[in-house]
Design an enzyme around this catalytic site. Structure first.
Site, PDB file in Angstrom:
ATOM      1  CG  PHE A 141      -1.961   1.004   1.277  1.00 47.93           C
ATOM      2  CD1 PHE A 141      -3.149   0.815   0.601  1.00 47.93           C
ATOM      3  CD2 PHE A 141      -1.768   2.186   1.987  1.00 47.93           C
ATOM      4  CE1 PHE A 141      -4.144   1.781   0.632  1.00 47.93           C
ATOM      5  CE2 PHE A 141      -2.758   3.156   2.015  1.00 47.93           C
ATOM      6  CZ  PHE A 141      -3.949   2.964   1.337  1.00 47.93           C
ATOM      7  CG  ASP A 213      -0.121  -2.514   7.176  1.00 47.37           C
ATOM      8  OD1 ASP A 213      -1.246  -2.875   7.599  1.00 47.37           O
ATOM      9  OD2 ASP A 213       0.097  -1.383   6.724  1.00 47.37           O
ATOM     10  CE1 TYR A 238      -9.332   2.525   6.796  1.00 44.28           C
ATOM     11  CE2 TYR A 238      -8.358   3.574   8.712  1.00 44.28           C
ATOM     12  CZ  TYR A 238      -8.285   3.205   7.388  1.00 44.28           C
ATOM     13  OH  TYR A 238      -7.150   3.486   6.678  1.00 44.28           O
ATOM     14  CE  LYS A 239      -7.931  -0.313   4.899  1.00 45.74           C
ATOM     15  NZ  LYS A 239      -6.529  -0.367   4.526  1.00 45.74           N
ATOM     16  NE  ARG A 387      -9.989  -2.735  -2.931  1.00 47.23           N
ATOM     17  CZ  ARG A 387      -9.435  -2.246  -1.826  1.00 47.23           C
ATOM     18  NH1 ARG A 387      -8.267  -2.712  -1.417  1.00 47.23           N
ATOM     19  NH2 ARG A 387     -10.035  -1.306  -1.124  1.00 47.23           N
TER      20      ARG A 387
HETATM   21  C1  LIG Z   1      -5.766   0.764   4.552  1.00 47.28           C
HETATM   22  C2  LIG Z   1      -4.292   0.632   4.659  1.00 47.28           C
HETATM   23  C3  LIG Z   1      -3.518   1.643   5.234  1.00 47.28           C
HETATM   24  C4  LIG Z   1      -4.168   2.911   5.696  1.00 47.28           C
HETATM   25  O1  LIG Z   1      -3.312   3.776   6.368  1.00 47.28           O
HETATM   26  P1  LIG Z   1      -3.938   4.981   7.203  1.00 47.28           P
HETATM   27  O2  LIG Z   1      -2.798   5.659   7.808  1.00 47.28           O
HETATM   28  O3  LIG Z   1      -4.902   4.376   8.181  1.00 47.28           O
HETATM   29  O4  LIG Z   1      -4.678   5.849   6.230  1.00 47.28           O
HETATM   30  C5  LIG Z   1      -2.155   1.432   5.352  1.00 47.28           C
HETATM   31  N1  LIG Z   1      -1.581   0.289   4.928  1.00 47.28           N
HETATM   32  C6  LIG Z   1      -2.298  -0.706   4.374  1.00 47.28           C
HETATM   33  C7  LIG Z   1      -1.625  -1.970   3.947  1.00 47.28           C
HETATM   34  C8  LIG Z   1      -3.667  -0.555   4.210  1.00 47.28           C
HETATM   35  O5  LIG Z   1      -4.384  -1.535   3.639  1.00 47.28           O
END
Ligand SMILES: *Cc1c(COP(=O)(O)O)cnc(C)c1O
Length: 428
Positions: A141, A213, A238-239, A387
């Site tokens: 990400f 992560d 939040y996911k 997705r």
């Molecule tokens: C959703 C996600 C994030 C989000 O980062 P935020 O700092 O909460 O915006 C980071 N890394 C991964 C792998 C994600 O899927």
């Protein structure tokens, strides 16, 4: 095959009625089906975007009401003690810990994933000084890549982008120069599941630390951070944890590293005596030292309420249902989306699949928008990936079939070619 009631589940065929019968049989036999009642989903909406923003748990609104009116409104500042606000980051951390295989006292909640990853990577580098390399995934990400680069710049380290499949080989060769690896068990675009145990072991054999992560894993599949010997982990609230928009993230610090965990952001909440008001920093014992500043109590207690949706839920059952949903989605796609220009990106092997299916299509953006207009909510990742995330706590096989069917109808009617679906989506 039989369902839990002993009734036969119809075999897969390309026939539409057979798919509907299979969905009904699978849902009837689903031991987790009652959990849907723990969420307030709007009627008629098919929600396959819980991997981006989890649905609203029914436990949340009354808790928010209580926190705002009774705890804050009436209790005022007394609530830091009387309603245990002060202890919330570690208390909620322990609740998250229960879902990722972390024994209590190793997880803290607060700030965003990006910030927590920064904290984890700087701490990892300091735990392995004189090792100048950080390894991360070129498919990670974006924020994970940016933060790794930022940490590299700050600490004078090189960040090497190595695909998950090559990490073990790179570690075997350059391992004594690697301070830490930074990966995700699930690829956020394709839903591919990587071997967390193998990468963690390879890092350890090289003397490096494994940082994970868990954004797309926590609450979606069984994760065993303690058992695998994971060093540090982060993830968002939040996911799949359904903690609400912008819910605070978590940081796991394995107990064996806590005494030497050197926080880059030494805030007063992580001090051994936060109310001693000394001008010199002295870290708290245990995971308390991973705290920074005043925690976001409203969001923290919202996440805490949301996590009660997992009460009594076995993550192995969540995983089994998630795989059933994604397998069934693949069958539906094979039946109703053939020759419509879709390519399946997610591995068909269930051992290599997270909790989503990704299909490529040249019109992915317009298709996601046309589906949303039909109350089928999915998302897309540029340039062409659609997705379909499944949260086993509230998604049914009927939802999955409905999504595939509606997608087929949209394409066959060229509905997505309407002008109103052209503009790119800003946030999904
Ligand atoms: C959703 C996600 C994030 C989000 O980062 P935020 O700092 O909460 O915006 C980071 N890394 C991964 C792998 C994600 O899927």
């Amino acid at each position: 095959m039989e369902n839990a009631n002993g009734a036969p589940v119809p075999k897969a065929t390309n026939d539409d009625d057979a798919l509907a019968a299979r969905a009904a049989a699978l849902d009837a036999a689903d031991p987790l089906a009652p959990l849907r009642e723990r969420f307030l989903l709007p009627k008629g909406v098919v929600y396959l975007d819980g991997n981006s923003l989890g649905a609203l748990p029914a436990a949340v609104p009354p808790v928010i009401e209580d926190v705002v009116h009774r705890q804050w409104g009436a209790g005022l500042i007394r609530s830091w003690n009387e309603n245990a606000w002060w202890a919330a980051p570690v208390r909620v951390g322990d609740a998250v810990g229960g879902l990722i295989g972390a024994a209590p006292g190793q997880t803290v909640v607060g700030d965003s994933t990006s910030v927590q990853l920064f904290n984890a990577l700087t701490a990892a580098a300091r735990l392995r000084p004189n090792r100048p390399l950080l390894l991360t995934d070129p498919g990670h990400f974006p924020t994970d890549q940016y933060i790794a680069d930022a940490v590299g710049r700050l600490l004078g380290m090189e960040v090497r982008r190595v695909p998950p499949a090559d990490v073990a080989a790179v570690l075997a060769e350059a391992g004594d120069r690697v301070a830490a690896t930074s990966y995700s068990p699930v690829d956020y675009r394709t839903g591919e599941l990587y071997d967390m145990a193998a990468i963690t072991d390879a890092a350890h054999r090289a003397g490096a630390l494994a940082v994970w992560d868990l954004c797309h894993a926590a609450g979606a599949l069984p994760i065993r951070v303690d058992e695998l010997g994971v060093d540090l982990a982060v993830g968002c609230g939040y996911k799949f944890l359904s903690g609400g928009p912008g819910a605070p993230a978590f940081l796991y610090v394995a107990r064996r590293h806590q005494a030497d965990f050197d926080h880059a952001l030494t805030g007063w909440n992580g001090h051994a005596e936060p109310f001693g008001l000394s001008g010199d920093y002295r870290p708290a014992d245990g995971v308390e030292r991973a705290r920074i500043g005043t925690p976001p109590i409203l969001s923290l207690l919202t996440l805490e309420a949301a996590l009660t949706a997992f009460d009594g839920v076995d993550m192995a059952e969540v995983r089994a249902k998630s795989l059933s949903l994604t397998s069934f989605f693949l069958d539906c796609a094979d039946a109703v989306l053939t020759e419509l220009d879709f390519t399946t990106v997610t591995p068909r092997d269930p051992h290599r699949r997270g909790s989503q299916i990704t299909l490529r299509h040249p019109d992915a953006n317009a298709l996601a928008r046309a589906l949303a207009a039909r109350d089928v909510i999915v998302d897309m990742r540029a340039p062409d990936m659609l997705r379909f995330g499944v949260n086993a706590l509230y998604v049914s096989h009927a939802d999955v079939l409905a999504a595939a069917r509606q997608l087929s109808e949209v394409v066959l009617a060229s509905e997505h070619r309407q002008e109103r679906f052209r503009t790119p989506t800003v946030v999904t």
